[in-house]
Design a protein around this motif. Sequence first.
Motif, PDB file in Angstrom:
ATOM      1  N   ALA A 124      -1.203  -3.712   0.123  1.00 54.92           N
ATOM      2  CA  ALA A 124      -1.513  -2.412  -0.482  1.00 54.92           C
ATOM      3  C   ALA A 124      -1.122  -2.382  -1.954  1.00 54.92           C
ATOM      4  O   ALA A 124      -1.853  -1.858  -2.801  1.00 54.92           O
ATOM      5  CB  ALA A 124      -0.781  -1.303   0.285  1.00 54.92           C
ATOM      6  N   LEU A 125       0.013  -2.983  -2.268  1.00 51.88           N
ATOM      7  CA  LEU A 125       0.458  -3.016  -3.661  1.00 51.88           C
ATOM      8  C   LEU A 125      -0.470  -3.872  -4.511  1.00 51.88           C
ATOM      9  O   LEU A 125      -0.766  -3.528  -5.671  1.00 51.88           O
ATOM     10  CB  LEU A 125       1.898  -3.554  -3.717  1.00 51.88           C
ATOM     11  CG  LEU A 125       2.646  -3.372  -5.041  1.00 51.88           C
ATOM     12  CD1 LEU A 125       2.735  -1.900  -5.404  1.00 51.88           C
ATOM     13  CD2 LEU A 125       4.038  -3.974  -4.957  1.00 51.88           C
ATOM     14  N   SER A 126      -0.953  -4.980  -3.950  1.00 50.06           N
ATOM     15  CA  SER A 126      -1.912  -5.812  -4.690  1.00 50.06           C
ATOM     16  C   SER A 126      -3.207  -5.039  -4.950  1.00 50.06           C
ATOM     17  O   SER A 126      -3.781  -5.109  -6.041  1.00 50.06           O
ATOM     18  CB  SER A 126      -2.203  -7.088  -3.908  1.00 50.06           C
ATOM     19  OG  SER A 126      -1.022  -7.828  -3.704  1.00 50.06           O
ATOM     20  N   GLY A 127      -3.694  -4.288  -3.906  1.00 48.69           N
ATOM     21  CA  GLY A 127      -4.892  -3.487  -4.114  1.00 48.69           C
ATOM     22  C   GLY A 127      -4.689  -2.424  -5.178  1.00 48.69           C
ATOM     23  O   GLY A 127      -5.567  -2.163  -6.014  1.00 48.69           O
ATOM     24  N   ILE A 128      -3.502  -1.800  -5.168  1.00 48.74           N
ATOM     25  CA  ILE A 128      -3.218  -0.788  -6.193  1.00 48.74           C
ATOM     26  C   ILE A 128      -3.202  -1.419  -7.576  1.00 48.74           C
ATOM     27  O   ILE A 128      -3.738  -0.847  -8.544  1.00 48.74           O
ATOM     28  CB  ILE A 128      -1.876  -0.106  -5.871  1.00 48.74           C
ATOM     29  CG1 ILE A 128      -2.011   0.752  -4.609  1.00 48.74           C
ATOM     30  CG2 ILE A 128      -1.397   0.752  -7.038  1.00 48.74           C
ATOM     31  CD1 ILE A 128      -0.685   1.271  -4.092  1.00 48.74           C
ATOM     32  N   LEU A 129      -2.611  -2.610  -7.696  1.00 49.95           N
ATOM     33  CA  LEU A 129      -2.576  -3.277  -9.002  1.00 49.95           C
ATOM     34  C   LEU A 129      -3.983  -3.640  -9.480  1.00 49.95           C
ATOM     35  O   LEU A 129      -4.288  -3.550 -10.673  1.00 49.95           O
ATOM     36  CB  LEU A 129      -1.701  -4.538  -8.909  1.00 49.95           C
ATOM     37  CG  LEU A 129      -0.186  -4.301  -8.824  1.00 49.95           C
ATOM     38  CD1 LEU A 129       0.544  -5.624  -8.602  1.00 49.95           C
ATOM     39  CD2 LEU A 129       0.304  -3.651 -10.111  1.00 49.95           C
ATOM     40  N   ASP A 147       6.071  -5.607 -11.731  1.00 51.63           N
ATOM     41  CA  ASP A 147       7.442  -6.105 -11.650  1.00 51.63           C
ATOM     42  C   ASP A 147       7.996  -5.966 -10.239  1.00 51.63           C
ATOM     43  O   ASP A 147       8.727  -6.853  -9.751  1.00 51.63           O
ATOM     44  CB  ASP A 147       8.340  -5.331 -12.625  1.00 51.63           C
ATOM     45  CG  ASP A 147       7.978  -5.604 -14.078  1.00 51.63           C
ATOM     46  OD1 ASP A 147       7.315  -6.630 -14.334  1.00 51.63           O
ATOM     47  OD2 ASP A 147       8.331  -4.783 -14.950  1.00 51.63           O
ATOM     48  N   GLU A 148       7.661  -4.887  -9.561  1.00 54.67           N
ATOM     49  CA  GLU A 148       8.130  -4.699  -8.188  1.00 54.67           C
ATOM     50  C   GLU A 148       7.570  -5.767  -7.268  1.00 54.67           C
ATOM     51  O   GLU A 148       8.283  -6.322  -6.422  1.00 54.67           O
ATOM     52  CB  GLU A 148       7.728  -3.307  -7.712  1.00 54.67           C
ATOM     53  CG  GLU A 148       8.315  -2.930  -6.360  1.00 54.67           C
ATOM     54  CD  GLU A 148       7.959  -1.510  -5.957  1.00 54.67           C
ATOM     55  OE1 GLU A 148       8.312  -1.114  -4.837  1.00 54.67           O
ATOM     56  OE2 GLU A 148       7.332  -0.801  -6.797  1.00 54.67           O
ATOM     57  N   LEU A 149       6.269  -6.084  -7.421  1.00 55.94           N
ATOM     58  CA  LEU A 149       5.657  -7.120  -6.592  1.00 55.94           C
ATOM     59  C   LEU A 149       6.266  -8.490  -6.873  1.00 55.94           C
ATOM     60  O   LEU A 149       6.553  -9.269  -5.958  1.00 55.94           O
ATOM     61  CB  LEU A 149       4.141  -7.140  -6.840  1.00 55.94           C
ATOM     62  CG  LEU A 149       3.337  -8.152  -6.016  1.00 55.94           C
ATOM     63  CD1 LEU A 149       3.486  -7.867  -4.524  1.00 55.94           C
ATOM     64  CD2 LEU A 149       1.863  -8.124  -6.420  1.00 55.94           C
ATOM     65  N   MET A 150       6.510  -8.782  -8.137  1.00 51.04           N
ATOM     66  CA  MET A 150       7.119 -10.067  -8.483  1.00 51.04           C
ATOM     67  C   MET A 150       8.547 -10.147  -7.945  1.00 51.04           C
ATOM     68  O   MET A 150       9.013 -11.222  -7.534  1.00 51.04           O
ATOM     69  CB  MET A 150       7.117 -10.249  -9.997  1.00 51.04           C
ATOM     70  CG  MET A 150       5.724 -10.374 -10.602  1.00 51.04           C
ATOM     71  SD  MET A 150       4.804 -11.778  -9.930  1.00 51.04           S
ATOM     72  CE  MET A 150       5.795 -13.126 -10.535  1.00 51.04           C
ATOM     73  N   GLY A 151       9.269  -9.019  -7.944  1.00 52.65           N
ATOM     74  CA  GLY A 151      10.618  -9.029  -7.395  1.00 52.65           C
ATOM     75  C   GLY A 151      10.623  -9.318  -5.906  1.00 52.65           C
ATOM     76  O   GLY A 151      11.497 -10.043  -5.409  1.00 52.65           O
TER      77      GLY A 151
END
Length: 631
Positions: A324-329, A375-379
């Motif tokens: 979901a975070l990848s889709g949002i990005l 940054d959140e996804l990379m963390g």
Amino acid sequence: MQSGFRWMWVYEIGVAADNSRTLNVDSTAMTLPMSDPTAWATAMNNLGMAPLGIAGQPILPDFDPALGMMTGIPPITPMMPGLGIVPPPIPPDMPVVKEIIHCKSCTLFPPNPNLPPPATRERPPGCKTVFVGGLPENGTEQIIVEVFEQCGEIIAIRKSKKNFCHIRFAEEYMVDKALYLSGYRIRLGSSTDKKDTGRLHVDFAQARDDLYEWECKQRMLAREERHRRRMEEERLRPPSPPPVVHYSDHECSVVAEKLKDDSKFSEAVQTLLTWIERGEVNRRSANNFYSMIQSANSHVRRLVNEKATHEKDMEEAKEKFKQALSGILIQFEQIVAVYHSASKQKAWDHFTKAQRKNISVWCKQAEEIRNIHNDELMGIRREEEMEMSDDEIEETTETKETEESALVSQAEALKEENDSLRWQLDAYRNEVELLKQEQGKALREDDPNKEQQLKLLQQALQGMQQHLLKVQEEYKRKEAELEKIKDDKLQVEKMLENLKEKIYREMTAKEDRKRELTDYQKNENCASRMCASSQDSDYPLEKTLNSSPIKSEREALLVGIISTFLHVHPFGASIEYICSYLHRLDNKICTSDVECLMSRLQHTFKQEMTGVGASLEKRWKFCGFEGLKLT
């Protein structure tokens, strides 16, 4: 009342309608005979005070000897029986007028009210002892008790031969009453002899008994506080868990049924653990306990399966969150791309100023939110890949202490020893003073044991003083060694810096010599070729000039001007500075020609490197006089 403190308060009561009047209230009738005002004035004059009356007023000529009081001033006493007069509360800003105090054997005269109050030391904790100085030489312990017993109960008096004493009271507030007498002049009887007079000085005294009682009181208060806190903690402590029932066959069957139920498993396991720790297992109940342990073991597989299920759910939730975070990005990237496309010149010119401003703000906000999510996804990905062990977090051990730090700690130890010795010396001095006072009080000067103890204490005191001097000398010597080591360290660092600078200069000088040697060889080759081309010339003078470093009269003139300029600058000058001076004479002079000319004349000019680091600079100096000696 023959002895005691006489207090007089003066109240000014103003009445708006009537004339203002002053009411003088005297607590007790004065016992000093006032039949002769001249004698009263003489006594006040001998004490260095103006002849005033009892209430601070001048002695009037209408003094009536028969009454013993001033005419017109009735002797009103607030505590007189039958009147029932109670003094009103005293205002805080009302000044206290000190009066003459009459005792059986002496008289106390108040100090000058215009003088500042006597100075006192800082009050020690739990102070019940006062120091009284300025006593008359003929004063006795009975007179001291007579003066100070009005302050409160006296426990002990230590009188010295040097006109001072120490008085210990029963309570602390009595010390404040005794301090009121500080500054009073005391006179024994009606004598005017110097040995029968003195000025009292009362101050706080530091006594070990007072300090001990104060410390005991503080410890008692601390114990009460600890007890109060303990009771408060016990009151606020959470209640204990309910007691576990004792083992029986009925309770065993109940616990066995609870162990099979998942909702009551925790309570049943706690009961089983308590029974085993109490020692309820025996030959008769061993089978029952084994069946209950077997039932508890059957829950292990269930718990493992539940843990695996929860871990699987957590992994699926993480994966869904990442997707979901990848889709949002991705959508944020598309929105930012739209903003960037709209910001291009082709479409930007058609928007109004307000529209452009809104688009810029939206673009900036979208980029910030996109960066935060990225940054959140990379963390999250970094946390999955990173593995840290506790061994890598351990801190490294500290390095060993140097010789300088060891000397500093040794100096501090010597300083502490010096302080302790000084304190011991003060203690010995106090003991010697106490022994002297006891010896004078008991009048046992001929006692050999006392003299022997005093001599031993004096010898010990001298030994302590000598030891203290030795320790001080050793401390100073250690400090000097420490300072010397610091100076040596600074010198070594300075020598190291000079050595580095010298090595750098030598390397630079070698490079300059190599460069000069190469230039010199090139010049020699040019000169040899020029000499070969001019061999057929018929003018020997011109031939000689061509073979010399100076090739023309212009160069000779330049050499003379440069030599004069550098002779004025003994520390040398850069080639730019020299050329700037020559350009004032001729603008056609080239810097490279001047430098080449000075390089050819090695016995006249020399080049040196000056400065360190970024301030490194090449400077030319005039060495014609040295070159003349060499050639």
